[in-house]
Design a protein around this motif. Sequence first.
Motif, mmCIF file in Angstrom:
data_model
loop_
_atom_site.group_PDB
_atom_site.id
_atom_site.type_symbol
_atom_site.label_atom_id
_atom_site.label_comp_id
_atom_site.label_asym_id
_atom_site.label_seq_id
_atom_site.Cartn_x
_atom_site.Cartn_y
_atom_site.Cartn_z
ATOM 1 N N LEU A 65 41.216 17.129 44.074
ATOM 2 C CA LEU A 65 40.092 17.896 44.612
ATOM 3 C C LEU A 65 40.396 19.383 44.774
ATOM 4 C CD1 LEU A 65 39.001 15.265 47.302
ATOM 5 C CD2 LEU A 65 37.899 15.715 45.108
ATOM 6 N N LEU A 66 41.390 19.731 45.582
ATOM 7 C CA LEU A 66 41.646 21.143 45.859
ATOM 8 C C LEU A 66 42.156 21.903 44.633
ATOM 9 C CD1 LEU A 66 43.216 21.401 49.430
ATOM 10 C CD2 LEU A 66 41.125 22.468 48.610
ATOM 11 N N ALA A 67 43.150 21.340 43.953
ATOM 12 C CA ALA A 67 43.712 22.032 42.784
ATOM 13 C C ALA A 67 42.649 22.282 41.705
ATOM 14 C CB ALA A 67 44.893 21.246 42.222
ATOM 15 N N PRO A 68 41.836 21.270 41.325
ATOM 16 C CA PRO A 68 40.758 21.547 40.365
ATOM 17 C C PRO A 68 39.741 22.560 40.884
ATOM 18 C CG PRO A 68 41.159 19.195 40.520
ATOM 19 C CD PRO A 68 41.935 19.829 41.621
ATOM 20 N N ALA A 69 39.458 22.521 42.201
ATOM 21 C CA ALA A 69 38.491 23.464 42.775
ATOM 22 C C ALA A 69 38.972 24.899 42.616
ATOM 23 C CB ALA A 69 38.267 23.147 44.254
ATOM 24 N N ILE A 70 40.258 25.128 42.832
ATOM 25 C CA ILE A 70 40.810 26.481 42.693
ATOM 26 C C ILE A 70 40.730 26.941 41.236
ATOM 27 C CG2 ILE A 70 42.939 27.838 42.869
ATOM 28 C CD1 ILE A 70 43.651 26.057 45.317
ATOM 29 N N GLU A 71 41.021 26.043 40.308
ATOM 30 C CA GLU A 71 40.937 26.392 38.883
ATOM 31 C C GLU A 71 39.499 26.704 38.474
ATOM 32 O OE1 GLU A 71 43.016 24.071 35.931
ATOM 33 O OE2 GLU A 71 44.300 23.211 37.474
ATOM 34 N N MET A 72 38.551 25.894 38.969
ATOM 35 C CA MET A 72 37.147 26.087 38.599
ATOM 36 C C MET A 72 36.570 27.385 39.147
ATOM 37 S SD MET A 72 35.598 22.318 39.302
ATOM 38 C CE MET A 72 36.250 20.860 38.478
ATOM 39 N N SER A 73 37.107 27.832 40.277
ATOM 40 C CA SER A 73 36.534 29.014 40.933
ATOM 41 C C SER A 73 36.489 30.216 40.007
ATOM 42 C CB SER A 73 37.353 29.354 42.185
ATOM 43 O OG SER A 73 37.272 28.322 43.142
ATOM 44 N N GLU A 74 37.481 30.358 39.162
ATOM 45 C CA GLU A 74 37.519 31.492 38.234
ATOM 46 C C GLU A 74 36.400 31.419 37.200
ATOM 47 O OE1 GLU A 74 42.062 33.002 37.903
ATOM 48 O OE2 GLU A 74 41.664 31.070 36.923
ATOM 49 N N GLU A 75 35.936 30.220 36.897
ATOM 50 C CA GLU A 75 34.927 30.039 35.860
ATOM 51 C C GLU A 75 33.507 30.143 36.382
ATOM 52 O OE1 GLU A 75 35.695 26.794 33.065
ATOM 53 O OE2 GLU A 75 37.587 26.428 34.110
ATOM 54 N N VAL A 76 33.295 29.816 37.660
ATOM 55 C CA VAL A 76 31.918 29.754 38.176
ATOM 56 C C VAL A 76 31.624 30.777 39.264
ATOM 57 C CG1 VAL A 76 31.802 27.298 37.634
ATOM 58 C CG2 VAL A 76 32.455 28.005 39.936
ATOM 59 N N SER A 77 32.626 31.552 39.686
ATOM 60 C CA SER A 77 32.413 32.477 40.794
ATOM 61 C C SER A 77 33.152 33.784 40.537
ATOM 62 C CB SER A 77 32.892 31.847 42.104
ATOM 63 O OG SER A 77 32.836 32.781 43.172
#
Length: 274
Positions: A65-77
């Motif tokens: 959950l947390l690790a993927p969320a941090i990676e995704m943040s660069e793509e969507v925010s």
Amino acid sequence: MEQIQELLAGLHPAEQALAATLFTWFVTALGAGLVFFFKGINQRVMDAMLGFAAGVMIAASFWSLLAPAIEMSEEVSSLPKWVPALVGFMGGGLFLAGIDKLLPHLHPNLPLTEAEGPSTSWRRSILLVLAITLHNIPEGLAVGVAFGAVAHDMSSATLGGAIALAIGIGLQNFPEGTAVAVPLRREGMTRRKAFWYGQLSGVVEPIFGVVGALMVISMQEVLPYALSFAAGAMIFVVVEELIPESQHSGNTDLATMATLLGFSVMMTLDVALG
């Protein structure tokens, strides 16, 4: 495992989430089903099971959950990548803390006088089910969000990783079903009724699983927040309930080693399949 991925790959993400959370609910029922064979469970075994569940949830909160969320943040925010994870994580913990105060419930192995939340005349069986149901809200949400994230075709969200999370949540649901059903059986409730209440605690997982999947499918920008929210809620459950309960009877070393084992199993599942 490849056959499972092939089977799920042809389904809509919400259907994938439903299938996965029906599995986790089924494992809850398996745990509750121990009442058909035992009137009680050795306390050392119960503490080890609760410790294992805590370890699984801690590992899932980070690796799935947390690790993927941090990676995704660069793509969507456009925000710094730690911001969505921080906001979602703290939001999940605060949400569970609020529900904890608003919903009457009773943790297993505690007397009725130590029920938490607003004062109520509800029966012990209902309060026990509500306590475990609080666990299952973030767990169902986590699985649903994980499958919904796969629909956006991001490198940090894979079908294998979502399946690994569902398997891990299923593994730790087993002691949760037992933790409700066995105490009720020990207090004189019939086996069938104790089983019914034990499995009932898992019914919210399919509901929140589908809700989580549909939410992130329609709003890609909430993905990192939703994943982190589920992580924060799960960590709240671990620290507020699972670890204290596993240590309550004095089997501290056993429960701690079981926690490490649960963490290791979930970490291995996520790294190997994700």
